[in-house]
Design a protein around this motif. Structure first.
Motif, short mmCIF file in Angstrom:
data_model
loop_
_atom_site.label_atom_id
_atom_site.label_comp_id
_atom_site.label_asym_id
_atom_site.label_seq_id
_atom_site.Cartn_x
_atom_site.Cartn_y
_atom_site.Cartn_z
N LEU A 433 -2.82 -33.99 -8.00
CA LEU A 433 -3.02 -32.78 -8.43
C LEU A 433 -1.71 -32.02 -8.90
O LEU A 433 -1.95 -31.33 -10.15
CB LEU A 433 -3.40 -31.99 -7.13
N CYS A 434 -0.52 -32.23 -8.45
CA CYS A 434 0.51 -31.36 -8.73
C CYS A 434 0.93 -31.57 -10.47
O CYS A 434 1.27 -30.53 -10.92
CB CYS A 434 1.84 -31.70 -8.13
N PRO A 435 0.73 -32.73 -10.94
CA PRO A 435 0.87 -32.84 -12.33
C PRO A 435 0.26 -32.00 -13.26
O PRO A 435 0.51 -31.82 -14.57
CB PRO A 435 0.71 -34.40 -12.66
N LEU A 436 -1.10 -31.65 -12.62
CA LEU A 436 -1.81 -30.57 -13.45
C LEU A 436 -1.80 -29.09 -12.89
O LEU A 436 -2.48 -28.31 -13.53
CB LEU A 436 -3.25 -31.20 -13.20
N TRP A 437 -1.01 -28.95 -12.08
CA TRP A 437 -0.60 -27.63 -11.37
C TRP A 437 -0.45 -26.41 -12.56
O TRP A 437 0.52 -26.50 -13.52
CB TRP A 437 0.12 -27.38 -10.30
N PRO A 438 -1.10 -25.30 -12.30
CA PRO A 438 -1.09 -24.42 -13.58
C PRO A 438 -0.20 -23.06 -13.42
O PRO A 438 -0.16 -22.59 -14.58
CB PRO A 438 -2.55 -23.76 -13.79
N ALA A 439 0.76 -23.34 -12.35
CA ALA A 439 1.90 -22.26 -12.38
C ALA A 439 2.69 -22.70 -13.40
O ALA A 439 3.09 -23.54 -13.77
CB ALA A 439 2.33 -22.45 -11.07
N ALA A 440 3.22 -21.59 -14.13
CA ALA A 440 4.16 -21.68 -15.33
C ALA A 440 5.53 -21.75 -14.88
O ALA A 440 6.18 -22.56 -15.23
CB ALA A 440 4.10 -20.50 -16.15
N SER A 441 5.97 -21.12 -13.87
CA SER A 441 7.41 -21.20 -13.34
C SER A 441 7.27 -20.52 -11.78
O SER A 441 7.71 -19.33 -11.87
CB SER A 441 8.33 -20.12 -14.16
N PRO A 442 7.08 -21.66 -10.85
CA PRO A 442 6.96 -20.90 -9.38
C PRO A 442 8.25 -20.71 -8.91
O PRO A 442 8.53 -20.28 -7.68
CB PRO A 442 6.36 -22.21 -8.83
N ASP A 443 9.40 -21.18 -9.48
CA ASP A 443 10.85 -21.01 -9.04
C ASP A 443 11.24 -21.39 -7.70
O ASP A 443 11.66 -20.74 -6.89
CB ASP A 443 11.22 -19.31 -9.00
N PRO A 444 11.16 -22.89 -7.44
CA PRO A 444 11.53 -23.09 -5.80
C PRO A 444 12.95 -23.15 -5.65
O PRO A 444 13.84 -23.21 -6.72
CB PRO A 444 10.89 -24.76 -6.01
N TYR A 445 13.24 -23.27 -4.54
CA TYR A 445 14.90 -23.40 -3.90
C TYR A 445 15.10 -24.85 -4.12
O TYR A 445 14.69 -25.46 -3.35
CB TYR A 445 15.17 -22.85 -2.94
N THR A 446 16.02 -25.35 -4.83
CA THR A 446 16.24 -26.95 -4.90
C THR A 446 17.68 -27.25 -4.32
O THR A 446 18.04 -28.18 -4.80
CB THR A 446 15.88 -27.48 -6.40
N GLY A 447 18.22 -26.23 -3.91
CA GLY A 447 19.73 -26.49 -3.53
C GLY A 447 20.77 -25.55 -4.14
O GLY A 447 20.21 -24.98 -5.08
N PRO A 448 21.83 -25.78 -3.84
CA PRO A 448 22.66 -26.60 -2.74
C PRO A 448 22.16 -26.29 -1.53
O PRO A 448 21.57 -25.20 -1.12
CB PRO A 448 24.12 -26.15 -3.08
N TRP A 449 22.37 -27.25 -0.38
CA TRP A 449 22.03 -27.18 0.71
C TRP A 449 23.29 -27.24 1.76
O TRP A 449 22.84 -26.81 3.00
CB TRP A 449 21.09 -28.31 1.31
#
Length: 530
Positions: A433-449
């Motif tokens: 599913l996620c390759p098709l997910w329609p959100a344009a810019s969900p802005d996850p936190y990806t680090g640093p950790w």
């Protein structure tokens, strides 16, 4: 009183998380995109349905609230959404240290129920000393909902096409088409919340809730996906952390930077847990209902037979590969349930061979209407199906996938050469599913950790965890600036409340900020096949 001298009282278990000498509080800068503290939570009575399992005489210690937070924390004056909370008041007001937030994982599961069931997971000294606060993360439960559909019938029409473990061309193509339809519905109906369903958003919500219950520093117990909430919070607000327990941790860096590889490693963890279960079953002999003969060979025969078509089971619907493999995937979540899992597998084997074995059970009970979502903790609120809108919204917001949906069948072929049982189970989820997910810019936190909290995070990692493998717990300890790993020598997923020795360590940590020694190993109280 020092921790070792404090008498310990165990809470009754129903299923498979301050500091006496407080350190000075540090000034807390507000990270970019976060909000200033909101007004205090306005607590009131809880609805009867959320307290259905609580005896009448104990309900007065529970209170509920709906608290508003910004839809977009970068726009604190803009649209607001509601977060549902539940508080279980400390049993001993004179011993009260503060509030402890809890989350059961998922993602996509409501979280208030973990506070209702706090006695299943935390020692009584902790319940004496903390208000336990559960919350339904944005989009879930009684909070402002995230939904891709305009009616239950519309949702059922799509979810009914999604097969978690499809085994033939028709099932594979039907599931992929179902996910394409699902993405179209989300694009049409989800609204602006779809752009704000990352774990970063939840961590900002949690900080607003911390301030709104009057705590300068947070005490937090997260299970499974709930550990990603904790890790994200700890790196956005390290100076606001008092104590954090991560029960069955995710690998934050892997999850938020390579979703497909994370899923591949989770499939491998399920394979490892199944192999260890079958080995333990063989060693247990008559104590394990699936232990006669060669359990590994019997399982392989079952899997291959079901790939050819369903197995007729007397007295009801046939058993499918989807039902068996999905059921086993979740059956491995509980060490205490391995005896029943073995009996159900023997029932499936009997149905295949026409035999009748004493101790066998109906294999169709493996997959019930209350199977947990994703990698949820054992007290996560039951879901009517294995799929949900917020589950996918959080995962597709956080986990990057670089492949196209059409690549999934080739990935199945590649993965199954190494992981023959659970590759399809894992790939026909977010990877479809996620390759098709329609959100344009969900802005996850990806680090640093690696930002350090003043007190190390306490991490519980299980050696045969099928959902968040032990290596994930080892890695989160490496990634965080300060963390301590306690190894849980056993099967299952999420461990608070299931090990007296482990719970004692959690209690000492939460109450007195005592960090266990390096290399600490604990066992679960209920042995397999007991």
């Amino acid at each position: 009183m020092p921790a070792h001298a404090r008498p310990r009282r165990r809470a009754a278990l129903a299923a498979a998380c301050s500091f006496a000498l407080a350190a000075p509080l540090l000034a807390a800068a507000t990270p970019a995109g976060a909000t200033a503290p909101d007004p205090r939570v306005d607590w009131g009575a809880c609805d009867d349905d959320i307290l259905a399992t609580v005896p009448d005489g104990e309900r007065d210690r529970y209170s509920c609230a709906d608290h508003e937070v910004p839809l977009d924390h970068a726009d604190p004056e803009g649209e607001r959404i509601s977060i549902a909370l539940l508080r279980r008041a400390a049993d001993d007001p004179d011993a009260r240290i503060g509030s402890a937030f809890v989350n059961p994982g998922g993602p996509g599961n409501a979280g208030r129920v973990l506070a209702v069931n706090a006695a299943n997971h935390l020692d009584e000294e902790v319940l004496d000393s903390f208000d336990i606060v559960g919350f339904d993360p944005r989009g879930t439960g009684a909070s402002t909902p995230f939904s891709c559909f305009t009616s239950d019938e519309e949702a059922a029409g799509v979810f009914g096409r999604l097969i978690r473990t499809p085994v033939n061309e028709e099932e594979v193509s039907g599931s992929l088409a179902g996910y394409r339809s699902y993405a179209e519905h989300c694009a049409a109906n989800a609204g602006p919340l779809i752009e704000h369903m990352s774990t970063r958003d939840v961590a900002h919500d949690l900080d607003a809730l911390r301030a709104a219950v009057g705590e300068e520093r947070i005490t937090y117990v997260g299970q499974s996906y709930g550990t990603l909430i904790g890790a994200t919070y700890a790196n956005l607000y390290p100076e606001r952390v008092r104590a954090m327990v991560f029960d069955a941790s995710v690998d934050p860096d892997l999850r938020t930077n390579d979703g497909l590889e994370q899923d591949r490693q989770r499939a491998g963890a399920h394979e490892e847990a199944l192999d260890a279960f079958l080995t333990a079953c063989a060693e247990a002999g008559d104590a394990c209902a699936f232990g006669s003969g060669d359990p590994h060979a019997k399982w392989d025969a079952l899997r291959e037979r079901l790939h050819q078509g369903p197995i007729d089971v007397p007295g009801g619907a046939p058993l499918t590969a989807d039902g068996l493999i999905t059921g086993v995937a979740y059956g491995l979540f509980s060490q205490a349930g391995l005896g029943q899992l073995a009996a159900q597998l023997q029932g499936a084997h009997d149905a295949m061979t026409g035999a009748t074995t004493e101790g066998a059970a109906d294999p169709r009970a493996l997959l019930t209407a209350e199977a947990p979502l994703g990698a949820a903790g054992p007290d996560a609120e039951p879901s009517p199906h294995l799929f949900s809108d917020p589950h996918f919204a959080f995962n597709c917001s956080d986990k990057p996938f670089d492949h196209a949906q059409g690549d999934v069948p080739a990935l199945v072929e590649e993965w199954e050469a190494e992981m023959p049982t659970f590759s399809r189970f894992q790939l026909f989820g977010e990877a479809a599913l996620c390759p098709l997910w329609p959100a344009a810019s969900p802005d996850p936190y990806t680090g640093p950790w690696e930002l350090s909290t003043e007190i190390p995070v306490l991490v519980l990692g299980g050696v045969h965890d099928p959902a968040t493998p032990y290596a994930f717990s080892e890695r989160v300890v490496e990634q965080l600036g300060a963390a301590r790993l306690v190894t849980v020598d056993g099967f299952g997923h999420c461990f608070t409340g299931l090990s007296e020795a482990g719970d004692a360590l959690v209690s000492d940590y939460l109450l007195d900020l005592r960090v266990p020694e390096e290399g600490t190993v604990v066992e679960l109280d209920a042995p397999p096949f007991s």
